[in-house]
Design a protein around this motif. Structure first.
Motif, short mmCIF file in Angstrom:
data_model
loop_
_atom_site.label_atom_id
_atom_site.label_comp_id
_atom_site.label_asym_id
_atom_site.label_seq_id
_atom_site.Cartn_x
_atom_site.Cartn_y
_atom_site.Cartn_z
N PRO A 43 0.80 -1.24 0.00
CA PRO A 43 0.00 0.00 0.00
C PRO A 43 0.82 1.28 0.00
CG PRO A 43 -0.93 -1.59 1.51
CD PRO A 43 0.30 -2.22 0.96
N GLU A 44 1.88 1.35 0.81
CA GLU A 44 2.66 2.58 0.89
C GLU A 44 3.29 2.91 -0.45
OE1 GLU A 44 2.88 0.13 2.99
OE2 GLU A 44 2.62 0.87 5.03
N ALA A 45 3.92 1.88 -1.06
CA ALA A 45 4.60 2.10 -2.33
C ALA A 45 3.57 2.41 -3.42
CB ALA A 45 5.41 0.88 -2.71
N ASN A 46 2.46 1.69 -3.40
CA ASN A 46 1.41 1.91 -4.40
C ASN A 46 0.92 3.35 -4.34
OD1 ASN A 46 -1.69 1.94 -4.99
ND2 ASN A 46 -0.82 0.28 -6.19
N LYS A 47 0.73 3.83 -3.11
CA LYS A 47 0.24 5.20 -2.94
C LYS A 47 1.26 6.20 -3.51
CE LYS A 47 -1.97 7.58 0.79
NZ LYS A 47 -2.00 7.63 2.26
N THR A 90 9.64 -3.08 -7.57
CA THR A 90 9.02 -4.40 -7.50
C THR A 90 9.79 -5.38 -6.61
OG1 THR A 90 7.96 -4.13 -9.60
CG2 THR A 90 8.29 -6.37 -8.88
N ASN A 91 11.11 -5.41 -6.75
CA ASN A 91 11.89 -6.42 -6.03
C ASN A 91 11.74 -6.32 -4.52
OD1 ASN A 91 12.82 -7.80 -8.12
ND2 ASN A 91 14.77 -6.69 -8.29
N ASP A 92 11.61 -5.10 -4.01
CA ASP A 92 11.57 -4.93 -2.56
C ASP A 92 10.17 -4.69 -2.02
OD1 ASP A 92 14.31 -5.18 -2.46
OD2 ASP A 92 14.61 -3.04 -2.89
N TYR A 93 9.35 -4.07 -2.82
CA TYR A 93 8.09 -3.58 -2.24
C TYR A 93 6.83 -4.14 -2.90
CZ TYR A 93 11.50 -0.38 -0.37
OH TYR A 93 12.60 0.13 0.24
#
Lengths: 474, 245
Positions: A24-28, A244-247
């Protein structure tokens, strides 16, 4: 926009599945960056870093003397495009970036070059730069796109419009910034002229029709809009790939699963082991890590880097150095040249025959194989070649006389030199094949539609000609 | 008077004027019929409403002579129209196959093969000085959504379709012909004036039917040949430009 009776669904820029997969955080953060920098279909945002002609006339204030509200200006462009009540945006000077950065134009006097500003706007100083009617072309491009292109290519340019799924071949998905038929070197983007040409003349053999009568202004505007969509799509792709790799939820799930497995294994062997985090805790931990990533300005760095990369790639595509232009004339289309071309076609230097078939019917052995998905060892479920978008792809039947990227000898030359981007058609560059050799292959390929119906392996050239003149093959 | 017709209202083909005349003839006939029957109906309503209670009613139902009249009169009108238009129809659809009155073969320039497909027109011309062959030739010239024809004399196109049914329609020349899958249909017409005319699909052929807008460019024979030379040069362009010295 109306579809049938009543209002259709609202146009939205859909995100990639990989974006939706982020925690969610990264998506936001990603969706906020995309919305801030590119906007929505209803409210576009022009990011000036990219080489897109958003439209508008730029100018500089030459003198502020004269009646109040009127300024003498030096324009860099066509003054006829300045319409009444057009918006004026200050790019530099005391008002730029501030609340009064935007005002309206009351009128423009072509002879005295005076611009009448709307009442109430403050006076600029000499040398201030401004844009009148900024974004007008972009808006026109959007209207043209929504009316003519969206139905197949989709609002986002993902080739997933309402009609898209019924078409074979599928409409182009611009979101990885690739266009198949270009005049540039194999690693370069498409030029404005390439897109312009495709829109004007269509792509025979596909569902892309010709829009010859669209009008020059509309075509130019929609070319800019499509370039912008391609940049937006590739920006999202590359930006998300960074994260992508981390989040991404899939990556986190993979790593927790792996950790869990090794923990159980160790436990079974009675070794000492620490119990790993479960999935929801791991996602939470990744969220904390992401906050640090943002605080360390690494996210801003990723945005910056991606934008720089794309801006320079699309700028470079417009430079003359990346165009493929033959340095020699086409080799005369003689039987000898065609024969040389045929031998090259059948040789293992080019391996043309493996896909296009020994007789050019697009039925080479490669079409019967199962191929790996790129970057994996998983095979496609169907036989035959696939393009980068994952769609099944047939090698062109060279005897049909249909040329998707254009039928000029120049077009065929470029196809061989730069390949077809995003497909297994390779770029031969200028090392494997010398220019005259490319022309020999062009001559051979261009003669294929007119060969007799059942060509035998070897035939005397004179016989081929005699047959050809009597009954041209279809 | 022609303001309600396509374009500026004038027909830009020889046959177009005759087609317009037929249109007006039929318009006059139906107008007279419409006004006449409306008046008769109005009279009957008014007469029926104002009838006095002691007046005797006349029942027309089953009147043999009335039925004979309204059978024979429309039949005669229809027969007249059928015979009167024969010549125009023959000229549009048949006379291209026939010889001239003096026995010489009819001069029709076969200009191009026009192939309709969803949603565009693809056009194939023979090279200058060559006849159009039914199959593609190496020196054929191609264009899309832009049909060039010479003025001054009958020209013919071979109409085909790649997929579904389409219709070739040039309103300002009053030419319309369906393109039927599997058929090669000759369509002949002439353009009396050089100019650009709208060319459309007149058969609902799919969701993108409205996109099938094209242009018919009528040029003098010389301009037409010059255009073909230019198009051919562009089509066989190898991209090589002599470096400036």
């Amino acid at each position: 926009m109306n579809l049938g009776c009543g209002n259709g669904p609202q146009a939205v820029f859909k995100y990639r599945p990989t974006t939706d997969d982020l925690i969610p955080e990264a998506n936001k953060a990603v969706t906020k960056t995309l919305t801030d920098d590119f906007g929505t279909p209803e409210a576009l945002v022009a990011w000036e870093r990219f080489p897109i002609n958003y439209g508008g006339v730029k100018g500089t204030v030459a003198s502020t003397e004269g009646p109040s509200g009127s300024i003498t200006v030096a324009l860099e462009g066509d003054s006829s495009k300045i319409s009444k009540n057009a918006s004026l945006l200050w790019v530099s000077g005391s008002q730029a970036g501030g609340k009064s950065a935007e005002t309206n134009v009351k009128g423009f006097n072509v002879e005295t070059k005076t611009l009448q500003l709307a009442s109430g706007s403050s006076t600029p100083s000499v040398g201030d730069r401004f844009v009148v009617g900024f974004g007008e072309d972009m808006q026109l491009g959007r209207v043209v796109y929504m009316k003519n292109c969206m139905h197949c290519h989709g609002v986002t340019g993902d080739g997933n419009g309402p009609t898209g799924k019924f078409l074979n071949p599928r409409p182009r998905d611009y979101r990885n910034g690739k266009f198949k038929f270009t005049s540039t070197q194999s690693q370069e983007k498409a030029t404005r002229d390439d897109l312009h040409r495709i829109i004007q003349y269509g792509i025979p053999g596909t569902y892309m029709p010709s829009f010859l009568l669209l009008g020059e202004r509309e075509t130019t505007a929609v070319v800019e809009y499509v370039r912008w969509l391609a940049i937006r799509g590739e920006f999202e792709k590359r930006f998300v790939e960074e994260l992508t790799n981390d989040y991404s939820q899939t990556a986190i799930k993979d790593s927790t699963d792996k950790a869990e497995k090794s923990y159980l294994e160790k436990k079974k062997n009675k070794e000492e082991a620490e119990k790993p985090l479960n999935l929801s805790k791991a996602i939470k931990a990744a969220g904390t890590a992401f906050k640090k990533y943002v605080d360390d300005k690494e996210l801003d760095g990723a945005v910056e880097e991606t934008a720089n990369l794309l801006a320079s790639a699309w700028t470079q595509a417009e430079t003359p150095e990346v165009l493929i232009i033959p340095t020699s004339q086409r080799v005369e289309d003689t039987l000898e040249s065609r024969e040389r071309g045929r031998l090259l076609y059948m040789s293992n230097t080019t391996k043309c025959y493996t896909c296009h078939g020994p007789t050019g019917r697009g039925d080479g052995a490669a079409t019967e194989d199962f191929w790996d998905k790129p970057g994996t060892s998983v095979k496609y479920p169907n036989r035959g070649l696939h393009d980068e978008w994952g769609n099944p792809l047939k090698p062109r039947n060279l005897t049909s006389g249909q040329y998707r990227g254009g039928r000029r000898p120049l077009d065929l030359f470029r196809r061989i030199r730069a390949g077809i981007k995003g497909t297994p058609m390779p770029a031969f560059g200028d090392t494997v094949l010398k220019e005259p050799q490319v022309w020999d292959i062009v001559n051979y390929v261009m003669s294929l539609p007119y060969q007799p119906k059942q060509p035998t392996a070897v035939k005397h050239p004179a016989e081929v000609v005699a047959n050809n003149e009597e009954k041209p093959a279809n | 008077m022609h303001w309600w017709f396509p374009g500026d209202g004038n027909a830009y083909s020889t046959l177009g004027g005759k087609i317009d005349d037929l249109f007006y003839l039929i318009l006059v006939i139906v107008s007279v019929t419409f006004v006449g029957t409306s008046a008769a109906l109005g009279y009957a309503l008014w007469r029926g409403a104002s009838i006095k209670s002691d007046e005797k009613v006349w029942f027309s139902h089953g009147s043999h002579s009335l039925e004979v009249i309204w059978t024979i009169v429309p039949s005669a009108v229809l027969l007249f129209i059928a015979l009167y238009q024969l010549d125009v129809w023959a000229e549009y659809r048949m006379k291209g196959f026939a010889k001239e009155k003096d026995g010489s073969p009819k001069v029709i320039t076969v200009v191009a093969e026009v192939t309709a497909r969803q949603f565009e027109w693809r056009i194939r011309y023979p090279a200058n000085g060559k006849p159009l062959k039914p199959t593609p030739q190496p020196d054929d010239i191609y264009s899309v959504n832009e049909l060039h024809v010479p003025t001054g004399g009958l020209v013919s196109i071979t109409l085909r379709t790649d997929d579904v049914q389409h219709a070739f329609f040039v309103p300002m020349l009053r030419v319309k012909q369906d393109a039927v899958p599997g058929k090669m249909i000759p369509v002949w017409f002439d353009a009396t004036m050089p100019g650009k005319y709208e060319m459309l699909c007149a058969e609902l052929c799919g969701w993108g039917h409205y996109k099938m807008k094209a242009m018919l460019v009528a040029q003098s024979a010389d301009d037409f040949e010059a255009w073909k030379d230019k198009a051919s040069a562009e089509q066989f362009d190898d991209g090589y430009r002599k470096p400036a010295e």
